[in-house]
Design an enzyme around this catalytic site. Sequence first.
Site, PDB file in Angstrom:
ATOM      1  N   ALA A  16       0.961  -1.412   0.452  1.00 33.75           N
ATOM      2  CA  ALA A  16       0.346  -0.160   0.168  1.00 33.75           C
ATOM      3  C   ALA A  16       0.891   1.324   0.050  1.00 33.75           C
ATOM      4  O   ALA A  16       0.599   2.285  -0.712  1.00 33.75           O
ATOM      5  CB  ALA A  16      -1.510   0.293   1.026  1.00 33.75           C
ATOM      6  N   ASP A  74      12.280  -3.528  -8.813  1.00 31.80           N
ATOM      7  CA  ASP A  74      12.465  -3.794  -7.377  1.00 31.80           C
ATOM      8  C   ASP A  74      13.340  -3.253  -6.294  1.00 31.80           C
ATOM      9  O   ASP A  74      14.594  -2.803  -6.925  1.00 31.80           O
ATOM     10  CB  ASP A  74      13.847  -5.339  -7.634  1.00 31.80           C
ATOM     11  CG  ASP A  74      13.659  -6.398  -6.449  1.00 31.80           C
ATOM     12  OD1 ASP A  74      12.465  -7.034  -5.613  1.00 31.80           O
ATOM     13  OD2 ASP A  74      14.843  -7.008  -6.414  1.00 31.80           O
ATOM     14  N   ASP A 169      12.730   2.317   6.716  1.00 33.08           N
ATOM     15  CA  ASP A 169      12.353   4.222   6.478  1.00 33.08           C
ATOM     16  C   ASP A 169      13.028   4.834   8.247  1.00 33.08           C
ATOM     17  O   ASP A 169      13.517   5.600   8.461  1.00 33.08           O
ATOM     18  CB  ASP A 169      11.096   4.549   6.171  1.00 33.08           C
ATOM     19  CG  ASP A 169      10.910   4.763   4.438  1.00 33.08           C
ATOM     20  OD1 ASP A 169      11.648   4.339   4.132  1.00 33.08           O
ATOM     21  OD2 ASP A 169       9.969   4.772   4.258  1.00 33.08           O
TER      22      ASP A 169
END
Length: 210
Positions: A16, A74, A169
């Site tokens: 998502a 990728d 992240d």
Amino acid sequence: MSAMLNHSIVLASHNAGKLAEFSKIFEPLNWQVYPQSHWNIAECPEPHTTFIENALAKARHAATHSGLPSLADDSGLCVQSLNNAPGVYSARYADSHSMDISASDANNTKLLFELNAIDANESIDRQAYFICVLVAIKTPQDPEPLIATGRWHGHIAQTLNGHNGFGYDPLFICAATQQCAATLTMDEKSALSHRGKAMQQMLQLINTVW
């Protein structure tokens, strides 16, 4: 050809976070980005050892089952002290099947563990970069896939920080801004990130080649 005229493309991912990023970047072209889950397309195996081979396999898989042009990336995190691991195995680095922890949490935990396992007397090099190889094809047999590559340099933090983004992240500190990727807004991340850079290249290719 009708899919091209209607500006529709399928994203070869169920992620998502990626869908949100790609949809945002494609807005200026008025392209509609659909996730492959729209057609109940299963995830494509990623048996290859290079980013480009995995991206092309995923793009062909999505185009075959949707009948639309497809876009696949990728991406991975390469950490210098770990011989550029996790690399192409970034999404499944921890290979966790626990119901109590997400894949991202497991991957981040393993990454910190592997770095901390390096001899404490050594000066640990925490330099790292994200890489994104992006492939777009018109048909499964497209002989001329569009290919774009982006890199985002930084280093791995000691602890998690921030709640935006996804994947690694919360551990990645951007070299240019010294901010954690998970503290950036989507617009800020798109301007700096490996995926944002690859997408800008891809937008130019689509505009000039397609």
